[in-house]
Design a protein around this motif. Structure first.
Motif, short mmCIF file in Angstrom:
data_model
loop_
_atom_site.label_atom_id
_atom_site.label_comp_id
_atom_site.label_asym_id
_atom_site.label_seq_id
_atom_site.Cartn_x
_atom_site.Cartn_y
_atom_site.Cartn_z
N ASN A 14 0.89 -1.19 -0.01
CA ASN A 14 -0.04 -0.14 0.10
C ASN A 14 0.92 1.42 0.08
N ARG A 15 0.09 2.41 -0.62
CA ARG A 15 0.86 3.56 -0.43
C ARG A 15 0.92 4.31 0.93
N ALA A 16 1.71 5.21 1.19
CA ALA A 16 1.57 5.93 2.31
C ALA A 16 0.26 6.64 2.56
N ASP A 17 -0.08 6.69 3.62
CA ASP A 17 -1.53 7.21 4.04
C ASP A 17 -1.49 8.69 3.51
N SER A 18 -2.72 9.14 2.69
CA SER A 18 -2.52 10.16 2.09
C SER A 18 -2.83 11.33 3.26
N ARG A 19 -3.19 11.03 4.44
CA ARG A 19 -3.07 11.94 5.49
C ARG A 19 -1.79 12.32 5.98
N THR A 20 -0.83 11.18 5.86
CA THR A 20 0.71 11.35 6.39
C THR A 20 1.15 12.34 5.30
N LEU A 21 1.06 12.27 3.82
CA LEU A 21 1.70 13.12 3.02
C LEU A 21 0.92 14.49 3.14
N ALA A 22 -0.39 14.66 3.58
CA ALA A 22 -1.05 15.82 3.38
C ALA A 22 -0.31 16.73 4.80
N ALA A 23 -0.29 16.00 5.96
CA ALA A 23 0.38 16.52 6.81
C ALA A 23 1.91 17.17 6.57
N LEU A 24 2.44 16.26 6.06
CA LEU A 24 4.05 16.93 5.46
C LEU A 24 3.79 18.13 4.59
N ARG A 25 2.85 18.20 3.75
CA ARG A 25 2.64 19.17 2.79
C ARG A 25 2.21 20.53 3.69
N ARG A 26 1.14 20.14 4.47
CA ARG A 26 0.80 21.32 5.37
C ARG A 26 1.88 22.24 6.16
N HIS A 27 3.21 21.24 6.32
CA HIS A 27 3.97 22.10 7.12
C HIS A 27 5.04 22.29 6.19
N GLY A 28 4.95 22.16 4.90
CA GLY A 28 5.95 22.83 4.01
C GLY A 28 7.02 22.11 3.60
N HIS A 29 6.79 20.80 3.42
CA HIS A 29 7.72 19.60 2.84
C HIS A 29 7.63 19.42 1.75
N THR A 30 8.65 19.27 0.85
CA THR A 30 8.71 18.57 -0.20
C THR A 30 8.50 17.09 -0.43
N ASP A 31 8.21 16.44 -1.52
CA ASP A 31 8.08 14.95 -1.44
C ASP A 31 9.64 14.38 -1.79
N HIS A 32 9.84 13.66 -0.60
CA HIS A 32 11.13 12.87 -0.54
C HIS A 32 10.85 11.31 -0.39
N GLY A 33 9.82 11.12 -1.41
CA GLY A 33 9.50 9.39 -1.64
C GLY A 33 8.21 9.22 -1.30
N GLY A 34 7.48 10.03 -0.93
CA GLY A 34 6.07 9.82 -0.56
C GLY A 34 5.10 9.36 -1.59
N GLN A 35 5.37 9.92 -2.84
CA GLN A 35 4.43 9.35 -3.90
C GLN A 35 4.82 7.88 -4.53
N ALA A 36 5.88 7.64 -4.36
CA ALA A 36 6.61 6.35 -4.52
C ALA A 36 6.52 5.02 -3.42
N HIS A 37 6.14 5.54 -2.19
CA HIS A 37 6.38 4.74 -1.18
C HIS A 37 5.35 3.60 -1.30
N ARG A 38 5.88 2.28 -1.10
CA ARG A 38 5.09 1.30 -0.81
C ARG A 38 5.49 0.57 0.29
N ALA A 39 4.67 0.13 1.33
CA ALA A 39 4.34 -0.34 2.47
C ALA A 39 5.30 -1.84 2.40
N ARG A 40 6.03 -2.13 3.31
CA ARG A 40 6.77 -3.32 3.30
C ARG A 40 6.96 -3.86 5.09
N GLN A 41 7.13 -4.96 5.09
CA GLN A 41 7.57 -5.67 6.31
C GLN A 41 8.95 -5.79 6.64
N ILE A 42 9.22 -5.51 7.82
CA ILE A 42 10.89 -5.68 7.99
C ILE A 42 11.31 -7.28 8.07
#
Length: 164
Positions: A50-78
């Protein structure tokens, strides 16, 4: 030598990717991005792919951060092998910390730390768990963002001191 960090939470869609992206930005700002690699994972496979939660990416945008991998992120298990392959493993809460230590199977775990152990105020208050925003709203994601950003300077200082 590349210093390798893995940030770990439950499903790898909220807390761990948020800190992964914040650390990438911080190491870039510190001039260390060519010497430090940051990734993330979850202790569970339930969100794998799954992708990063859209609310995670929205919080980063609200606080002025550019995308450092959010759009390409896919969840994985350690995976257990990653524990020996990383210089620092950052756990979101005590539950994750305990699961990672068990996963290590008796191998040294001093490089597995709670994220907020790098925030002196959190240490002084004795509250080292990062709040899970999953069931919440924007305000909950903003609280998690604040908890994570408070730890970033300490993590950067720790890594800088560990680099040759």
């Amino acid at each position: 030598m590349t210093y390798r960090i893995c940030v770990v939470c439950t499903g790898n869609i909220c807390r761990s990717p948020m800190l992964e992206f914040l650390l990438r930005e911080a190491f870039e700002d510190a001039g260390l991005s060519d010497r430090v690699a940051v990734d993330s994972a979850g202790v569970s496979a339930e969100e794998a792919g799954n992708r990063a939660d859209s609310r995670t990416l929205a919080a980063l945008r609200r606080h002025g951060h550019t995308d450092h991998g959010g759009q390409a992120h896919r969840a994985r298990q350690i995976r257990p092998a990653w524990l020996a392959d990383r210089d620092l493993i950052l756990a979101a809460d005590h539950g994750h910390l305990n699961r990672l230590r068990r996963l290590a199977g008796g191998e040294p775990t001093d490089h597995i730390r709670l994220i907020r152990s790098f925030d002196p105020d959190a240490v002084a208050r004795g509250n080292l768990d990062v709040d899970d925003p999953w069931y919440g709203r924007d305000v909950d994601f903003d609280r998690t963002y604040a908890e994570l950003t408070a730890a970033v300077p300490g993590i950067v200082d720790h890594v800088r001191a560990a680099l040759p």
